[in-house]
Design a protein around this motif. Structure first.
Motif, PDB file in Angstrom:
ATOM      1  N   THR A 156       1.015  -1.451   0.104  1.00 46.76           N
ATOM      2  CA  THR A 156      -0.319  -0.152  -0.164  1.00 46.76           C
ATOM      3  C   THR A 156       0.977   0.975   0.301  1.00 46.76           C
ATOM      4  O   THR A 156       1.496   1.003   0.527  1.00 46.76           O
ATOM      5  CB  THR A 156      -0.731   0.330   1.443  1.00 46.76           C
ATOM      6  OG1 THR A 156      -1.789  -1.171   1.732  1.00 46.76           O
ATOM      7  CG2 THR A 156      -2.156   1.178   1.137  1.00 46.76           C
ATOM      8  N   ILE A 157       1.032   1.853  -1.172  1.00 50.28           N
ATOM      9  CA  ILE A 157       1.791   3.632  -1.511  1.00 50.28           C
ATOM     10  C   ILE A 157       1.235   4.262  -0.670  1.00 50.28           C
ATOM     11  O   ILE A 157      -0.533   4.594  -1.153  1.00 50.28           O
ATOM     12  CB  ILE A 157       2.291   3.578  -2.137  1.00 50.28           C
ATOM     13  CG1 ILE A 157       3.161   1.882  -3.783  1.00 50.28           C
ATOM     14  CG2 ILE A 157       2.685   5.032  -2.737  1.00 50.28           C
ATOM     15  CD1 ILE A 157       3.923   1.357  -3.159  1.00 50.28           C
ATOM     16  N   MET A 209      10.767   4.762   2.566  1.00 52.04           N
ATOM     17  CA  MET A 209      10.695   5.848   1.760  1.00 52.04           C
ATOM     18  C   MET A 209      11.027   5.600   0.634  1.00 52.04           C
ATOM     19  O   MET A 209      11.825   5.015   0.141  1.00 52.04           O
ATOM     20  CB  MET A 209      11.172   6.981   1.851  1.00 52.04           C
ATOM     21  CG  MET A 209      11.518   8.619   1.219  1.00 52.04           C
ATOM     22  SD  MET A 209      12.599   9.377   1.378  1.00 52.04           S
ATOM     23  CE  MET A 209      12.402   9.753   3.449  1.00 52.04           C
ATOM     24  N   ILE A 210      10.158   5.669  -0.683  1.00 55.43           N
ATOM     25  CA  ILE A 210      10.065   4.715  -1.785  1.00 55.43           C
ATOM     26  C   ILE A 210      10.294   5.969  -3.232  1.00 55.43           C
ATOM     27  O   ILE A 210      10.615   5.692  -4.121  1.00 55.43           O
ATOM     28  CB  ILE A 210       9.033   3.675  -2.025  1.00 55.43           C
ATOM     29  CG1 ILE A 210       7.953   4.226  -1.828  1.00 55.43           C
ATOM     30  CG2 ILE A 210       9.651   2.680  -0.890  1.00 55.43           C
ATOM     31  CD1 ILE A 210       7.172   3.331  -2.523  1.00 55.43           C
ATOM     32  N   GLY A 211       9.707   7.586  -2.874  1.00 55.18           N
ATOM     33  CA  GLY A 211       9.997   8.108  -3.386  1.00 55.18           C
ATOM     34  C   GLY A 211       9.925   9.487  -3.393  1.00 55.18           C
ATOM     35  O   GLY A 211       8.783   9.975  -2.126  1.00 55.18           O
ATOM     36  N   THR A 212      10.028  10.626  -4.097  1.00 51.65           N
ATOM     37  CA  THR A 212      10.502  11.862  -3.574  1.00 51.65           C
ATOM     38  C   THR A 212      10.484  12.575  -4.146  1.00 51.65           C
ATOM     39  O   THR A 212      10.242  12.855  -5.930  1.00 51.65           O
ATOM     40  CB  THR A 212      12.137  12.260  -2.562  1.00 51.65           C
ATOM     41  OG1 THR A 212      12.974  11.899  -4.306  1.00 51.65           O
ATOM     42  CG2 THR A 212      12.834  11.159  -1.905  1.00 51.65           C
ATOM     43  N   SER A 236      12.988  -0.091  -7.997  1.00 50.65           N
ATOM     44  CA  SER A 236      11.871  -1.449  -7.824  1.00 50.65           C
ATOM     45  C   SER A 236      10.311  -1.117  -8.085  1.00 50.65           C
ATOM     46  O   SER A 236       9.564  -2.214  -8.384  1.00 50.65           O
ATOM     47  CB  SER A 236      12.738  -2.277  -7.386  1.00 50.65           C
ATOM     48  OG  SER A 236      12.183  -1.626  -5.556  1.00 50.65           O
ATOM     49  N   TYR A 237      10.596  -0.148  -7.707  1.00 46.69           N
ATOM     50  CA  TYR A 237       9.204   0.523  -7.772  1.00 46.69           C
ATOM     51  C   TYR A 237       7.799   1.863  -9.105  1.00 46.69           C
ATOM     52  O   TYR A 237       7.131   1.959  -9.061  1.00 46.69           O
ATOM     53  CB  TYR A 237       8.770   1.735  -6.692  1.00 46.69           C
ATOM     54  CG  TYR A 237       8.344   0.737  -5.109  1.00 46.69           C
ATOM     55  CD1 TYR A 237       7.486   0.126  -4.621  1.00 46.69           C
ATOM     56  CD2 TYR A 237       9.708   0.514  -4.296  1.00 46.69           C
ATOM     57  CE1 TYR A 237       7.890  -0.062  -3.466  1.00 46.69           C
ATOM     58  CE2 TYR A 237       9.813   0.166  -2.939  1.00 46.69           C
ATOM     59  CZ  TYR A 237       8.513  -0.470  -2.737  1.00 46.69           C
ATOM     60  OH  TYR A 237       8.586  -1.100  -1.224  1.00 46.69           O
ATOM     61  N   ILE A 269       4.010   6.234  -9.527  1.00 49.89           N
ATOM     62  CA  ILE A 269       4.647   6.568  -8.380  1.00 49.89           C
ATOM     63  C   ILE A 269       5.155   8.221  -8.763  1.00 49.89           C
ATOM     64  O   ILE A 269       3.970   9.692  -8.177  1.00 49.89           O
ATOM     65  CB  ILE A 269       5.463   6.042  -7.142  1.00 49.89           C
ATOM     66  CG1 ILE A 269       4.872   4.978  -6.808  1.00 49.89           C
ATOM     67  CG2 ILE A 269       5.754   7.066  -6.205  1.00 49.89           C
ATOM     68  CD1 ILE A 269       5.197   3.884  -6.324  1.00 49.89           C
ATOM     69  N   ALA A 270       5.639   8.783  -9.435  1.00 47.26           N
ATOM     70  CA  ALA A 270       5.945   9.761 -10.117  1.00 47.26           C
ATOM     71  C   ALA A 270       4.990  10.442 -10.686  1.00 47.26           C
ATOM     72  O   ALA A 270       4.898  11.947 -10.264  1.00 47.26           O
ATOM     73  CB  ALA A 270       7.196   9.526 -11.175  1.00 47.26           C
TER      74      ALA A 270
END
Length: 150
Positions: A2-3, A63-66, A96-97, A102-103
């Motif tokens: 779950t993001i 944390m997987i994206g900024t 890997s995400y 997400i971006a």
């Protein structure tokens, strides 16, 4: 998986800075100095005075994206009559995400922040990998962008 998405806090800076450096390395930057102290100083100052905002993508506590946006003011011009612009940076997703949207979600959140803060435009110098994301979102290339290195 779950993001979730939330804003950057100062206690996130160690991981955020590591991911920023990962991004710069991936873009081919030459590492000739320890950038960590300068990045920490910048983010601490600009988070405090509210001229930098970042949305994060989280998988649980990881944390997987900024994303990041500096709010700057230039002399007004016809395309931006108040002179307030958002400068995007730190757009990065862990390998890997990628290809999960997400971006695009992070970009939408920082663009919304720019609107809320009264920016007339949002700008980015896109990496080769990011060009498609930004053009699909509606960004337009400006072939006149130039830079003079000091």
């Amino acid at each position: 998986m779950t993001i979730t998405y939330r804003k950057l806090k100062t206690e996130d800076l160690d991981i955020f800075i590591r991911m920023r450096i990962d991004q710069l390395r991936e873009e081919g930057a030459e590492e000739d100095i320890d950038l960590v102290p300068a990045l920490r100083d910048y983010y601490e100052r600009h988070l405090t005075n509210d001229t930098f905002v970042s949305w994060l993508a989280m998988d649980g506590e990881k944390m997987i994206g900024t994303s990041g946006m500096s709010i700057v003011e230039k002399p007004p011009y016809f395309g931006c009559p108040n002179g307030k612009i958002g400068l995007l940076s730190s757009m990065y997703t862990e390998p890997s995400y990628r290809r999960m949207g997400i971006a695009k979600t992070l970009l939408g959140k920082v663009v919304d922040e720019a609107k809320k803060r009264g920016c007339g435009t949002v700008q980015i110098t896109a990496s080769d990998m990011g060009v498609m994301l930004y053009t699909d979102f509606g960004f337009v290339k400006n072939n006149n962008f130039m830079q003079y290195k000091l």
